[in-house]
Write a protein that holds these residues in place. Structure first.
Motif, mmCIF file in Angstrom:
data_model
loop_
_atom_site.group_PDB
_atom_site.id
_atom_site.type_symbol
_atom_site.label_atom_id
_atom_site.label_comp_id
_atom_site.label_asym_id
_atom_site.label_seq_id
_atom_site.Cartn_x
_atom_site.Cartn_y
_atom_site.Cartn_z
ATOM 1 N N GLU A 83 0.822 -0.939 -0.044
ATOM 2 C CA GLU A 83 0.399 -0.490 -0.155
ATOM 3 C C GLU A 83 1.155 1.246 0.183
ATOM 4 O O GLU A 83 0.567 2.370 -0.325
ATOM 5 C CB GLU A 83 -1.177 0.288 1.249
ATOM 6 N N GLY A 276 -10.147 -2.619 -3.888
ATOM 7 C CA GLY A 276 -8.436 -2.948 -3.374
ATOM 8 C C GLY A 276 -8.159 -3.827 -4.575
ATOM 9 O O GLY A 276 -9.429 -4.445 -5.270
ATOM 10 N N ALA A 278 -8.643 -7.315 -3.515
ATOM 11 C CA ALA A 278 -9.422 -8.186 -3.420
ATOM 12 C C ALA A 278 -9.051 -9.946 -3.385
ATOM 13 O O ALA A 278 -8.809 -10.628 -4.650
ATOM 14 C CB ALA A 278 -11.077 -7.768 -4.958
ATOM 15 N N ASP A 280 -9.851 -12.485 -1.575
ATOM 16 C CA ASP A 280 -10.737 -13.242 -2.098
ATOM 17 C C ASP A 280 -11.081 -14.039 -3.360
ATOM 18 O O ASP A 280 -11.840 -15.213 -3.209
ATOM 19 C CB ASP A 280 -11.779 -12.874 -0.923
#
Ligand code: NAD
Length: 351
Positions: A83, A276, A278, A280
């Motif tokens: 980030e 973001g 993601a 998952d």
């Protein structure tokens, strides 16, 4: 025109490739060059924003960014986390104006938690100052006071030049849209806001075609829920903009649909979906590429001054949604959904 393409981590690569297909279908004279950023760059070089990537971003006319963030690197030292790349880019490139549209395609109005008739057809833009305000003001800190109690303090601060440049960004954005600008502050309580309101008001004569209004932030938070379609462009400081832009994005109910831009004083910008990386759903081929495709449209509008091509992409996205095509995140329960690549191909076909 030279575009730096920084796909980043997680679904970043999957969605950026679809935006590139859309840009290529327009047959514009664009030179696209790709570089690693975030966790991907850290894995290759030990640095989430390697010097080569930063140099490419600096040399480009605009940057198309995917997303950064990888759970494998959540516990490494802060300076090396994925980030940090986006914060580093904002700082190095002087990206002080954050443009966040909140648009609700009529077909997706029931994805919002707000009544469909209130949000259907919504099309607003929040222009948030990104490098000043209470997030960066000095002094700040924690201390123990004379009574022995711990206290925390921050400083809200804006200089006149800082207010001017973000207000110019707001007026200019309004000129490209519905020519209505609402400046949001807390001038009834805060000195910083009083200066903000004076400076923004004094600039109205430079933009006679834009209707300028002012609103206190508490009222703006309420009006965004009560009647969001009253707004065209909202311009505000870093703190108020942080909160209002997240509130506005939730009017739409679909994180996979929302683009954003961060601009410097010359209109050069970094364009990215608001979501973001993601993790998952990474690698499943089901991520919604529309936020990234719409970010590419914003890039054409704001950095390359090609309104016609931007509008063509947006019209193609609307057409695809009207035809009932949906990725899983925007499909209703039981509705058939299509893959990331199928959605990209559908937008290209609609173009
Ligand atoms: P996220 O936005 O990545 O995901 C939130 C939820 O929305 C997840 O369930 C995800 O599957 C879904 N989602 C997001 N984008 C989607 C898309 N295009 N299509 C379909 N579904 C989508 O937020 P998070 O899970 O809180 O964060 C994941 C990582 O992303 C973290 O490392 C975080 O730091 C990072 N992040 C990066 C940025 C950026 O690059 N600017 C912004 C936000 C978060």
């Amino acid at each position: 025109m030279k575009i730096a393409v920084l796909p980043g981590d997680g679904i970043g690569a999957e969605i950026v490739v679809e935006a590139i297909k859309v840009l290529q279908a327009l047959d514009l004279k664009l030179e696209l060059e790709q570089a690693p950023v975030g966790g991907t760059a850290y894995a290759q070089t030990g640095d989430p924003l390697p010097p080569q990537t930063l140099a490419l971003a600096k040399a480009a006319d605009a940057i198309l960014f995917g997303a950064v963030g990888d759970p494998r690197y959540d516990n490494i030292e802060r300076a090396k986390r994925p980030e940090q790349a986006i914060l580093g880019l904002r700082k190095a490139l002087g990206l002080f104006a954050n443009l966040r549209p909140a648009t609700v395609h009529p077909e997706l109005a029931d994805a919002s938690t707000i009544r469909a008739d209130v949000v259907a057809g919504l099309d607003i833009l929040i222009v948030r100052e990104l490098t000043g305000d209470i997030y960066f003001g000095q002094p700040r800190g924690m201390r123990t006071n004379a009574a022995g109690d711990r206290e925390g303090f921050d400083t809200m601060h804006y200089s006149e030049p800082e207010i001017r440049r973000i207000a110019h960004a707001g007026f200019k954005a309004a000129m490209k849209r519905g020519r209505k600008l609402c400046s949001v502050d807390k001038a009834n309580v805060l000195e910083t806001s009083q200066l903000w309101r004076e400076v923004v008001s004094s600039m109205a004569s430079e933009y006679p075609e834009v209707a300028l209004s002012h609103m206190y932030v508490d009222n703006a938070a309420m009006q965004l829920i009560r009647n969001p379609k009253q707004f065209d462009v909202i311009v505000t400081g870093n703190l108020f903009g942080d909160i209002l832009s997240d509130e506005a994005s939730m009017l739409t109910g679909s994180i996979g649909m929302l683009p954003s831009a961060s601009l410097d004083v010359n209109g050069k910008g970094l364009y990215e979906p608001i979501h973001g990386s993601a993790p998952d759903i990474t690698g499943k081929g089901i991520a919604n590429p529309l936020a990234t495709i719409l970010s590419a449209a914003m890039m054409l509008r704001y950095s390359l001054n090609d309104e016609a091509s931007a509008a063509r992409i947006e019209a193609a996205v609307s057409k695809v949604l009207r035809a009932g095509l949906r990725t899983a995140d925007i499909a209703r329960a039981g509705e058939r959904s299509i893959s990331t690549a199928e959605m990209g191909a559908a937008v290209v076909a609609a173009l």
